[in-house]
Design a protein around this motif. Structure first.
Motif, PDB file in Angstrom:
ATOM      1  N   ASP A  31     -79.606   8.468  25.915  1.00  0.00           N
ATOM      2  CA  ASP A  31     -80.128   9.769  26.302  1.00  0.00           C
ATOM      3  C   ASP A  31     -80.812   9.776  27.661  1.00  0.00           C
ATOM      4  N   SER A  93     -79.735   4.234  28.783  1.00  0.00           N
ATOM      5  CA  SER A  93     -80.678   3.692  27.814  1.00  0.00           C
ATOM      6  C   SER A  93     -80.886   4.707  26.706  1.00  0.00           C
ATOM      7  N   SER A  94     -81.476   4.246  25.611  1.00  0.00           N
ATOM      8  CA  SER A  94     -81.728   5.140  24.489  1.00  0.00           C
ATOM      9  C   SER A  94     -83.153   5.004  24.024  1.00  0.00           C
ATOM     10  N   ASN A  95     -83.654   6.068  23.477  1.00  0.00           N
ATOM     11  CA  ASN A  95     -85.018   6.082  22.974  1.00  0.00           C
ATOM     12  C   ASN A  95     -85.108   5.445  21.599  1.00  0.00           C
TER      13      ASN A  95
ATOM     14  N   TRP B  99     -88.230   3.991  27.671  1.00  0.00           N
ATOM     15  CA  TRP B  99     -86.790   4.119  27.818  1.00  0.00           C
ATOM     16  C   TRP B  99     -86.388   4.955  29.026  1.00  0.00           C
ATOM     17  N   ASN B 100     -87.266   5.794  29.510  1.00  0.00           N
ATOM     18  CA  ASN B 100     -86.898   6.671  30.617  1.00  0.00           C
ATOM     19  C   ASN B 100     -87.668   6.335  31.887  1.00  0.00           C
TER      20      ASN B 100
END
Lengths: 114, 114
Positions: A31, A93-95, B99-100
């Motif tokens: 996401d 990447s993913s949470n 993740w972000n």
């Protein structure tokens, strides 16, 4: 297994034209997506990112488009300049991970010719 | 200059030996990541540390280990080296471990095992 794929190893574009670099991913849990640029003998440099809640993010000459249904993103560079010649990596990447791991594609080598 | 420092830049060693790669993150960054880039491969995530603790693990071999010290620098230890371990090893850092978060990469250590 390669969850992020950049199917074009190389791309050549004339100066002033648009460069379009493509990236596909297989993991629907991704996401957050990023593009990195890498010059020879240097580490990757962050370029632009996009969250899955958006479908477009723009920063100067660089725009990233995200198509979640197709699991596809693209980086547009307009206008292309010779200094843009580099290897471009797509990452995701993913949470859902407890930590943080960028999954990278193998890169697309962009050559902008005068 | 990303602010991430990796030493040494180049390392040549024999099979069976042990080496240590060092990384100093950007000032203020708490998270450190290690990546491996082999020939024709994308960047493979190895391991992440956040404020001294292991946060996430990727495809890291049992012969490899890492740690992050109280001053936040990190070391990647590679032992019983094989020819296939020859690669570019990148360290990256970020402020947070989420993740972000964009990560900033060092210039890499090129390891050659002969």
């Amino acid at each position: 297994d390669q969850q992020v794929k950049q199917n074009s190893p190389s791309l050549s574009v004339q100066e002033g034209r648009i460069s379009i670099l493509n990236c596909d991913y297989t993991n629907s849990m991704f996401d957050y997506f990023l593009w990195y640029k890498k010059y020879p003998a240097e580490g990757p440099t962050f370029l632009i990112s996009i969250s899955s809640i958006k479908d477009k993010n723009e920063d100067g000459r660089f725009t990233v488009f995200l198509n979640k249904s197709a699991k596809h993103l693209s980086l547009h560079i307009v206008p292309s300049q010779p200094g843009d010649s580099a290897v471009y990596f797509c990452a995701a990447s993913s949470n859902s991970n407890s930590g943080y791991a960028l999954n990278f594609g193998k890169g697309t080598s962009l050559l902008v010719t005068p | 200059d990303s602010g991430v420092t990796q030493t040494p830049k180049h390392l040549i060693t024999a099979t069976g030996q042990r080496v240590t790669l060092r990384c100093s993150p950007r000032s203020g960054d708490l998270s450190v990541y290690w990546y491996q880039q082999s020939l024709d491969q994308g960047l493979q995530f190895l391991i992440q540390y956040y404020n001294g603790e292991e946060r996430a693990k990727g495809n890291i071999l049992e012969r490899f280990s890492a740690q992050q010290f109280p001053d936040l620098h990190s070391e990647l230890n590679l032992s019983s080296l094989e020819l296939g371990d020859s690669a570019l090893y990148f360290c990256a850092s970020s402020v947070a471990g989420g993740w972000n978060t964009e990560a900033f990469f060092g210039q890499g250590t090129r390891l050659t095992v002969v």
